[in-house]
Design an enzyme around this catalytic site. Sequence first.
Site, PDB file in Angstrom:
ATOM      1  N   ASP A  48       8.724 -43.716 -27.787  1.00 35.92           N
ATOM      2  CA  ASP A  48       9.872 -42.813 -27.672  1.00 35.92           C
ATOM      3  C   ASP A  48      10.018 -41.998 -28.957  1.00 35.92           C
ATOM      4  OD1 ASP A  48      12.704 -42.545 -26.062  1.00 35.92           O
ATOM      5  OD2 ASP A  48      12.970 -42.339 -28.227  1.00 35.92           O
ATOM      6  N   LYS A  78      12.294 -35.402 -26.599  1.00 37.77           N
ATOM      7  CA  LYS A  78      13.651 -34.907 -26.282  1.00 37.77           C
ATOM      8  C   LYS A  78      13.881 -33.477 -26.743  1.00 37.77           C
ATOM      9  CE  LYS A  78      15.049 -39.665 -27.146  1.00 37.77           C
ATOM     10  NZ  LYS A  78      14.216 -40.098 -28.280  1.00 37.77           N
ATOM     11  N   HIS A 111      18.724 -34.314 -25.621  1.00 38.55           N
ATOM     12  CA  HIS A 111      18.980 -35.318 -26.660  1.00 38.55           C
ATOM     13  C   HIS A 111      20.452 -35.721 -26.769  1.00 38.55           C
ATOM     14  CE1 HIS A 111      16.945 -36.985 -30.487  1.00 38.55           C
ATOM     15  NE2 HIS A 111      17.940 -37.761 -30.150  1.00 38.55           N
TER      16      HIS A 111
END
Length: 274
Positions: A48, A78, A111
């Site tokens: 991630d 993101k 985000h």
Amino acid sequence: MNILENTYTLNNGTTIPLIGFGTWQIPNGEAAYEATSLALKNGYRHIDTALVYGNEKSVGQAIKDSGIAREAIFLTTKLPAEIKTYEGALEAFETSMANLGTDYVDLYLIHAPWPWSDRGSDHTEGNILAWKALEAIYATGRAKAIGVSNFDVKSLEAIIKAGTVVPAVNQIKFYIGNTQDEITQFCQNNDVLIEAYSPLASGAILGEPHVQAIAEKYGKTVAQVSIRYTIQKGTVTLPKSTHEEYIIQNADIDFVLKNEDMAYLDGLQDLVDF
Ligand code: A2P
């Protein structure tokens, strides 16, 4: 089966490993390259990152150099929280793809519903524009799933109402004592999977005596109990570390917290903050 191979199925049918490696606060360059490489070497298959972390290039390079097939890795990045336009979102996605050096991401998230400098402010219109861009990216197949992060009920409801795709996940700050029950319940009711970031409260939970007592009972570390807790709450969990020993330890959580201990941990609200 190794817990790192365990997956959930998202609302669009995509599978996602339930433990992901978080890379927030790991600087680009040697640090992010090394940490991501260590995670992959030790069996993590879910990474991630985010454009704003500034480390996509090193994360992407580590994935390439790992020799592991791209399809075997679940990669999330993101859209910066400050970007609330359709075109801006499409551009930022291209930047991330170039940084990562990949043809697709497995998950692309907005985000946050507001710029970090103005938390809590209302950007409903901008979020809908950004979401339309994510839907367009999703339609091309260059993001296998799309979702949001740090969304509260009101901002998530607006996206669900205006969009044609229901977000697959909402990635939120989630750890013992900070389980954000309202948004978590809303997501569970709407088939939006919660991803827990900072399951160790960014390290703040490590010396906490209540959790320490539970950890001793199971012969585990506070980190292991904290990560296991988030999994038993039904979330994807995203622990972060730069040390191999911790990277291994954080995935060595094949034990079960009893219901009574889960209830006790549930009751420890507002335990630590960061
Ligand atoms: P480090 O990166 O120096 O290894 P979170 O996952 O909530 O963001 O927490 C990350 C923080 O917790 C980092 O400071 C990390 O340190 C530390 N950490 C991660 N795993 C462990 C562990 N198993 N034991 C002790 N500290 C850990």
